[in-house]
Design an enzyme around this catalytic site. Structure first.
Site, PDB file in Angstrom:
ATOM      1  N   CYS A 259       0.818  -1.214   0.000  1.00 48.34           N
ATOM      2  CA  CYS A 259       0.000   0.000   0.000  1.00 48.34           C
ATOM      3  C   CYS A 259       0.856   1.272   0.000  1.00 48.34           C
ATOM      4  CB  CYS A 259      -0.999  -0.035   1.159  1.00 48.34           C
ATOM      5  SG  CYS A 259      -2.348   1.138   0.935  1.00 48.34           S
TER       6      CYS A 259
ATOM      7  N   HIS B 212      -3.662  -4.820   0.713  1.00 48.55           N
ATOM      8  CA  HIS B 212      -3.122  -5.254   2.016  1.00 48.55           C
ATOM      9  C   HIS B 212      -3.216  -6.767   2.178  1.00 48.55           C
ATOM     10  CE1 HIS B 212      -2.386  -1.461   4.203  1.00 48.55           C
ATOM     11  NE2 HIS B 212      -3.316  -0.966   3.391  1.00 48.55           N
TER      12      HIS B 212
ATOM     13  N   GLU C 145      -1.552  -8.625   4.048  1.00 44.50           N
ATOM     14  CA  GLU C 145      -1.388  -9.050   5.452  1.00 44.50           C
ATOM     15  C   GLU C 145      -2.745  -9.094   6.164  1.00 44.50           C
ATOM     16  OE1 GLU C 145      -1.045  -6.069   4.423  1.00 44.50           O
ATOM     17  OE2 GLU C 145      -1.329  -4.575   5.998  1.00 44.50           O
TER      18      GLU C 145
END
Ligand SMILES: [Mn+2]
Length: 241
Positions: free
Chosen positions: A114, A217, A219
């Site tokens: 990001c 994202h 994660e």
């Protein structure tokens, strides 16, 4: 077995929250730490610091994760701030730009998430759209309101890319950005686009330089046991010897 040491840049909470008696806090998402651990790497958190320490940090680590966060200050890409710009933290920008330059000098891998991708682009001389919604053109909703552990829009992935080797030609991603890459930095190539034409991933044009940079994202998708996202972490850590 000697595991790769993976540097993860951190963010700071200075005065935004009245928790812990206004103590200043350095932090990074646990999801990122988990992704690195599950890939077999040793996470090593790097606090925001002086740019002249960037080389020593780069010497210690085998690869670097650039994580999400604030807007990059437009002063670093030669623009004045527009009204739609959100919070910036120029000390973080300056330190991370120095870190990126040292890591690239040492040809160590980078995984950018990001803001991390935007910062990387700026470090390489590229520019950003300060706010994609004020461009006066049709856009998708890139700031999803559903929980970011769910994917939200599709992307089209270019052939001959690390991303394509891992994910194939198409996938869906989450989306938490109001900025995007405008002009590409030096030695970068586009590897994924959203259907409204924004850059969703970039990599290096230099074969020996591993860069996996994504606008979404991965994660946070790990919270939903998203196997594809863990594969990104695995591929990155595998390339950090
Ligand atoms: Mn998006």
């Amino acid at each position: 077995m000697n595991r790769a040491i993976i540097g993860i840049v951190t963010n700071e909470i200075n005065d935004e929250l009245e928790i812990l008696s206004n103590t200043q806090i350095a932090y990074t998402p646990i999801d990122t730490i988990s992704g690195i651990k599950n890939a077999g790497g040793i996470p090593f958190l790097i606090p925001i610091g002086e740019k002249n320490l960037a080389r020593q940090y780069a010497n210690i680590i085998d690869g670097l994760v650039l994580s999400g966060g604030q807007d990059v200050s437009p002063l670093f890409y030669g623009e004045e701030p527009l009204p739609e710009l959100k919070k910036t933290l120029p000390t973080r920008d300056e330190f991370e730009i120095a870190l990126v330059k040292e890591i690239l000098k040492q040809q160590k891998p980078i995984f950018a998430i990001c803001r991390g991708m935007q910062l990387l682009n700026v470090a390489l001389g590229g520019t950003l759209y300060q706010d994609i919604y004020s461009l006066g053109k049709h856009t998708l909703k890139h700031l999803q309101e559903s929980h970011p552990k769910y994917t939200s829009h599709s992307i089209k992935i270019e052939n001959d890319s690390i991303l394509n080797n891992i994910l194939g030609n198409n996938t869906t991603v989450n989306t938490l950005h109001h900025q995007a890459i405008k002009d590409l930095g030096i030695n970068l190539k586009i590897t994924a686009l959203s259907s409204d034409g924004f850059i969703e991933a970039v990599e290096s044009t230099i074969k020996e330089q591993y860069i996996l940079a994504v606008q979404w994202h991965p994660e946070i998708l790990l919270q939903n046991n998203h196997k594809e996202s863990q594969l990104l972490f695995n591929d990155f850590v595998k390339n950090c010897k």
